[in-house]
Every structure is written in C-alpha cells, then in structure tokens.
Scaffold this active site. Structure first.
Site, short mmCIF file in Angstrom:
data_model
loop_
_atom_site.label_atom_id
_atom_site.label_comp_id
_atom_site.label_asym_id
_atom_site.label_seq_id
_atom_site.Cartn_x
_atom_site.Cartn_y
_atom_site.Cartn_z
N ARG A 129 2.28 3.54 -5.82
CA ARG A 129 3.58 4.21 -5.84
C ARG A 129 4.77 3.24 -5.77
O ARG A 129 5.73 3.41 -6.51
CB ARG A 129 3.67 5.26 -4.73
N PRO A 149 1.53 23.53 -4.34
CA PRO A 149 2.03 22.41 -3.53
C PRO A 149 0.99 21.30 -3.41
O PRO A 149 -0.21 21.54 -3.42
CB PRO A 149 2.27 23.07 -2.16
N GLY A 150 1.48 20.08 -3.28
CA GLY A 150 0.59 18.93 -3.08
C GLY A 150 1.16 17.95 -2.08
O GLY A 150 0.73 17.87 -0.93
N TYR A 195 6.72 3.82 -9.05
CA TYR A 195 7.86 4.72 -8.87
C TYR A 195 9.00 4.11 -8.05
O TYR A 195 9.94 4.82 -7.70
CB TYR A 195 7.42 6.00 -8.15
N CYS A 219 -3.14 -10.02 -8.88
CA CYS A 219 -2.47 -11.04 -9.70
C CYS A 219 -1.43 -10.42 -10.61
O CYS A 219 -1.53 -10.45 -11.85
CB CYS A 219 -3.51 -11.82 -10.50
#
Length: 391
Positions: free
Chosen positions: A314, A276-277, A318, A343
């Site tokens: 993220r 798990p993370g 994603y 930029c």
C-alpha cells in the site's frame, strides 16, 4: 493501540504483541478477532436492516471469514478462488455475491452450477455471456447490474471506481441495451438487483449521496419493467484514518454514512445490501517486522526491516501512510526512512518518519494493516510470504 507496561497492545481488549515474537522466524500479520467482532457489530447496528456482504479481497484469512460468518455476514467475492475459500470457511452459496470485471467462462459456469446468490454484472458482453451460458446449462442466473453514475468521491485515483473512465460498471446510457439483453435472455437471466460502488476510502459523502440520488429513479424505472428487481446494493468503500487512531470520529462518519444511505433509499421497496471491507478489518491487523540494520548516510538514516513492499504494498502503490510503532515503548525519537529488503527504490513503508528509537533486532508494528495487506502480498525476489496469526 496503546502501550501498557511499555508494551504495544492491540485492540479493545489491549492484547500485547511482544509475546507473539518469542519464536520469530519472519514477518507476521496479526489479526484481533475480537476487534473484528466489535467493528462488524457497530456497522450492522448503524446500517440496521441492511444485509452486509464482507468484501473478501480485503482479507481472505479463513479464521477471519469464519468469525464474520458467525456474526451474520455474507461474502462479496471477485474470483472463483474467493468463492471456494468462502465455501470452505462455512458460507453457503446463498451468502455469496459475485462481483468483478473479468469473469471467465469457467468461473461463470461454476457460479451457475453452484447456484450463487447473486452475480453483479459489470458489462453488456458479460451479461450476454451469462445469459448464453445459463441457457446452455438450463439454469436461471440471479444478476444485479453494476451501474456507473460517473461521480467522483475524491479518493486516490487507483481506488476510484465510479467515474466513466474507470473499467468498473456500466454507464447509464447503456440501460436500453441492457434491457434488451435481459428480455432476450428472460429464460436464463433474472434481474434481481442494482449495484453501485464508487471506490474505496470514502471519508466525505457528497459524491456518494449524489450517486444514490442518481440511481434511485433508475431503480424505480427498471422495477416497472422487471418485477423481480428487489435488491439495491450500495457497495462499500467507507474509509478509515491511517495517520491516527480516532475510533470516535470514525463512528460518527459511520453514522453520517448510514443516515445518508437509509434516508435516501428507505422508501424503495427492496432489500438493501452493502459490501464493507476496509472499515471492518483495517484497524484489526498489524504487520510485525524485525529491524535488521540501522544504516546512516550523509543524507539520512534508514531503518531496514525484513518486511517490504512484497508484504505490504500500500505505501508503494497508493502512497498510503501507515503509523509505525516499536513494540517496546521508547522515550527517545529518531527520524528515518523505514525500508525493506526488496531491490526496488519504491520498497519503503515511510519516509522521514519520527520513530521511537530502535536498534538492530527490535520489532516494529506497521499499524492498520488488516485490510489489503496479506491479500496483496507476493513472493517477489522469492521472499517468503509472511505468517498470519489470529488472536
């Protein structure tokens, strides 16, 4: 999170965030170690009897690692750098599972020299390389085969890892070749496990259950030929909610995930492992950033902050949807794009987001940033890395 006396607070002990900005210099990642403890203990209780190896890639902060080690966690690593960080943080070599698709000769030699507990093999050429290097070194490598069941778990394509067109794992059709290689290198390789990882941010478990059911007979067949096979690593990937904080629902999903896992695998004669993370660390961290400008155009309002995609990639990578909250509660609302100083047009945290009214110099928190935040940060545009604080 919760506002108490109009101040945003983090974690189960409701720790105020505003005091951390007293001597603000640049963006700050804040991790609540008590929250980490609570999450780890909840998962360990649900997955009773399973050995948990924390996926260090989610957050390799040394204090976080030390806390997890004291709670009984192992470490799942994907590089020699992570092996070194794990050892520096108190883990022993017997606490470390070494994953990753691109292990170099140098990395494998170091893992063999150290005597790493388990190497998760991602390809036939890697297995052959490990066998050859271990033979040359007079070592016997403890390996697990990461098998790819070609199952879709309906997550973002960039974090899906269990399909045949992903770079991860090995197709089941390769098993005869893997057996041959294992027997050729029987003096330097010991097959101890089967490994599975379908991807990240799982919130529905039909595909996961299918994958377990696919690999279970494979495990039994391999165990008939390799008596040393004694571990089933079912990976990690359990998801969290980013658009809201609903710990009760996440707890119910954890229980469902645990039940499917244990019901399916409990009759195997083996040790169960997990990696798990995100579930452990995601909610336990926030990124605090300061408003630099409120820029209004004929089309929209921009809240420009001093953190950007270089600190938390993220949303850009994603399309992740993090909650963003002012550190001081506001009764008014404004709709704006929250953007950084980099930029690139992709440098944003949120678009057309309703946000408590903020002004230049105010602080906001990008919530649920404890996993895949600082660990993916860069110095693009030669911006400084953010600070990290554990509370």
């Amino acid at each position: 999170m919760e506002y108490i006396n109009n101040e945003l607070c983090l974690g189960p002990l409701k720790k105020p965030l505003a005091p951390l900005c007293a001597n603000y210099m640049r963006p700050i990642y804040v991790y609540d170690l008590d929250f980490v403890t609570q999450r780890f203990q909840a998962m360990a209780k649900a997955l009773k009897g399973v050995r948990l190896f924390y996926a260090m890639k989610a957050n390799p902060n040394a204090e976080v690692l030390q806390r997890l080690k004291t709670l009984g966690s192992g470490a799942d690593v994907v590089s020699l750098g992570e092996i070194k960080r794990a050892l520096e943080s108190g883990f022993s070599v017997q606490d470390i599972v070494y994953s990753g698709v691109g292990k170099t000769v140098h990395e494998i030699n170091e893992a063999l020299r150290l005597g790493i507990y388990q190497i998760n093999v991602e390809s036939l050429p890697e297995l052959e390389r490990i066998g050859k290097l271990a033979l040359e070194a007079g070592k016997k490598a403890q390996v697990a085969l990461r098998l790819n069941p070609d199952v879709d778990i309906k997550t973002h394509p960039y974090i899906a890892t269990g399909l045949k067109d992903n770079k991860f794992g090995m197709e089941l059709s390769l098993i005869p070749d893997l057996k041959k290689c294992l027997k050729n290198y029987s003096a330097s390789i010991e097959l101890v496990g089967i490994s599975l990882h379908l991807g990240s941010q799982m919130l529905e478990f039909t595909g996961y259950q299918e994958a377990l059911q696919k690999l279970k007979p494979v495990f039994k067949d391999l165990q008939k030929e390799f008596a040393t096979l004694k571990r089933f690593d079912f990976g990690g990937g359990l998801g969290i909610f980013y658009d809201r904080l609903d710990l009760e629902l996440e707890e119910s999903l954890l229980q469902e995930y645990a039940k499917i896992t244990l019901d399916t695998l409990s009759d195997l004669d083996c040790e169960l492992q997990s990696e798990p993370g995100r579930w452990l660390l995601g909610h336990c961290g926030v990124l605090i950033t300061q408003v630099q400008y409120i820029k209004k155009t004929s089309a929209k309002t921009f809240v420009i902050v001093d953190a950007g995609m270089n600190h938390l990639i993220r949303p850009s990578l994603y399309e992740a949807d993090h909650m963003i909250l002012p550190l001081g509660k506001s009764l008014e609302n404004m709709k704006a794009d929250i953007v950084g100083p980099i930029c690139e047009s992709s440098d944003f945290f949120a678009k057309d987001r309703s946000l408590g009214s903020v002004k230049e110099g105010d602080f906001v928190a990008v919530m649920d940033s404890g996993a895949y935040g600082y660990s993916m940060a860069s110095v693009y545009n030669l911006q400084e890395l953010p600070l990290e604080i554990c509370i």
